[in-house]
Motif scaffolding. Structure first.
Motif, PDB file in Angstrom:
ATOM      1  N   ASP A 131      29.597  36.949  43.986  1.00  0.00           N
ATOM      2  CA  ASP A 131      30.358  37.661  45.008  1.00  0.00           C
ATOM      3  C   ASP A 131      30.604  39.078  44.549  1.00  0.00           C
ATOM      4  O   ASP A 131      31.065  39.302  43.430  1.00  0.00           O
ATOM      5  N   LYS A 132      30.326  40.035  45.421  1.00  0.00           N
ATOM      6  CA  LYS A 132      30.655  41.417  45.101  1.00  0.00           C
ATOM      7  C   LYS A 132      32.161  41.583  45.225  1.00  0.00           C
ATOM      8  O   LYS A 132      32.782  40.980  46.097  1.00  0.00           O
ATOM      9  N   PRO A 133      32.771  42.393  44.374  1.00  0.00           N
ATOM     10  CA  PRO A 133      34.221  42.600  44.489  1.00  0.00           C
ATOM     11  C   PRO A 133      34.564  43.307  45.783  1.00  0.00           C
ATOM     12  O   PRO A 133      33.817  44.152  46.262  1.00  0.00           O
ATOM     13  N   LEU A 161      37.734  41.103  38.453  1.00  0.00           N
ATOM     14  CA  LEU A 161      39.149  41.350  38.707  1.00  0.00           C
ATOM     15  C   LEU A 161      39.471  41.075  40.172  1.00  0.00           C
ATOM     16  O   LEU A 161      38.668  41.363  41.056  1.00  0.00           O
ATOM     17  N   SER A 162      40.641  40.535  40.408  1.00  0.00           N
ATOM     18  CA  SER A 162      41.170  40.421  41.753  1.00  0.00           C
ATOM     19  C   SER A 162      42.172  41.539  41.942  1.00  0.00           C
ATOM     20  O   SER A 162      42.703  42.081  40.964  1.00  0.00           O
ATOM     21  N   TRP A 171      44.272  41.907  38.345  1.00  0.00           N
ATOM     22  CA  TRP A 171      44.369  40.877  37.316  1.00  0.00           C
ATOM     23  C   TRP A 171      43.018  40.204  37.161  1.00  0.00           C
ATOM     24  O   TRP A 171      42.175  40.264  38.036  1.00  0.00           O
ATOM     25  N   THR A 172      42.835  39.566  36.021  1.00  0.00           N
ATOM     26  CA  THR A 172      41.587  38.884  35.720  1.00  0.00           C
ATOM     27  C   THR A 172      41.493  37.605  36.532  1.00  0.00           C
ATOM     28  O   THR A 172      42.424  36.809  36.545  1.00  0.00           O
ATOM     29  N   PRO A 232      47.288  37.147  34.327  1.00  0.00           N
ATOM     30  CA  PRO A 232      46.349  37.303  33.202  1.00  0.00           C
ATOM     31  C   PRO A 232      45.609  38.632  33.304  1.00  0.00           C
ATOM     32  O   PRO A 232      44.932  38.899  34.294  1.00  0.00           O
ATOM     33  N   GLY A 233      45.782  39.480  32.314  1.00  0.00           N
ATOM     34  CA  GLY A 233      45.151  40.796  32.325  1.00  0.00           C
ATOM     35  C   GLY A 233      45.700  41.678  33.431  1.00  0.00           C
ATOM     36  O   GLY A 233      45.009  42.557  33.927  1.00  0.00           O
TER      37      GLY A 233
END
Length: 124
Positions: free
Chosen positions: A101-103, A115-116, A86-87, A67-68
């Motif tokens: 959570d900070k990325p 985003l992951s 991706w989303t 997704p995305g």
């Protein structure tokens, strides 16, 4: 009446556990697809006959499977990295200040909020 209450709480706990397991299995599946795409991008770009068509093909595949989803190649100090983002709906904030959570950094660059990311370093 006490037995019914205990059964209800137990049933709710079991349902919550099953939902958590299903959500984590889906997230793991997306990470697996992203790692597979990143590996394929690294192989396609490091090949002697590499061109933009190969990267564009894997970008479209990332958009289809995730997704995305997006695939890119970034350079970090002489080393290249295939990065797939991706989303991640469960990580997306509801409001601008609602980030729990900070990325995590991905390929030397912070992944945008919501985003992951998977990054795979390689040398051409």
């Amino acid at each position: 009446m006490l037995a019914v209450a205990v059964m209800a709480v137990t049933a709710l706990g079991l349902i919550a556990g099953q939902l958590w397991t299903a959500r984590e299995a889906r997230a793991m599946s997306m990470r697996e697809h992203a790692a597979w795409i990143a590996d394929s991008v690294a192989e396609a770009v490091s090949a002697p006959s590499a061109n933009d068509a190969a990267l564009n093909a894997w970008r479209s595949r990332a958009a289809t499977l995730l997704p995305g989803g997006d695939a890119s190649v970034i350079g970090i100090g002489g080393v290249s990295a295939a990065r797939v983002t991706w989303t991640a709906p469960r990580n997306a904030p509801h409001a601008a200040d609602d980030v729990i959570d900070k990325p995590e950094p991905c390929g030397g660059v912070d992944a945008p909020v919501g985003l992951s990311c998977v990054a795979l370093a390689f040398v051409k």
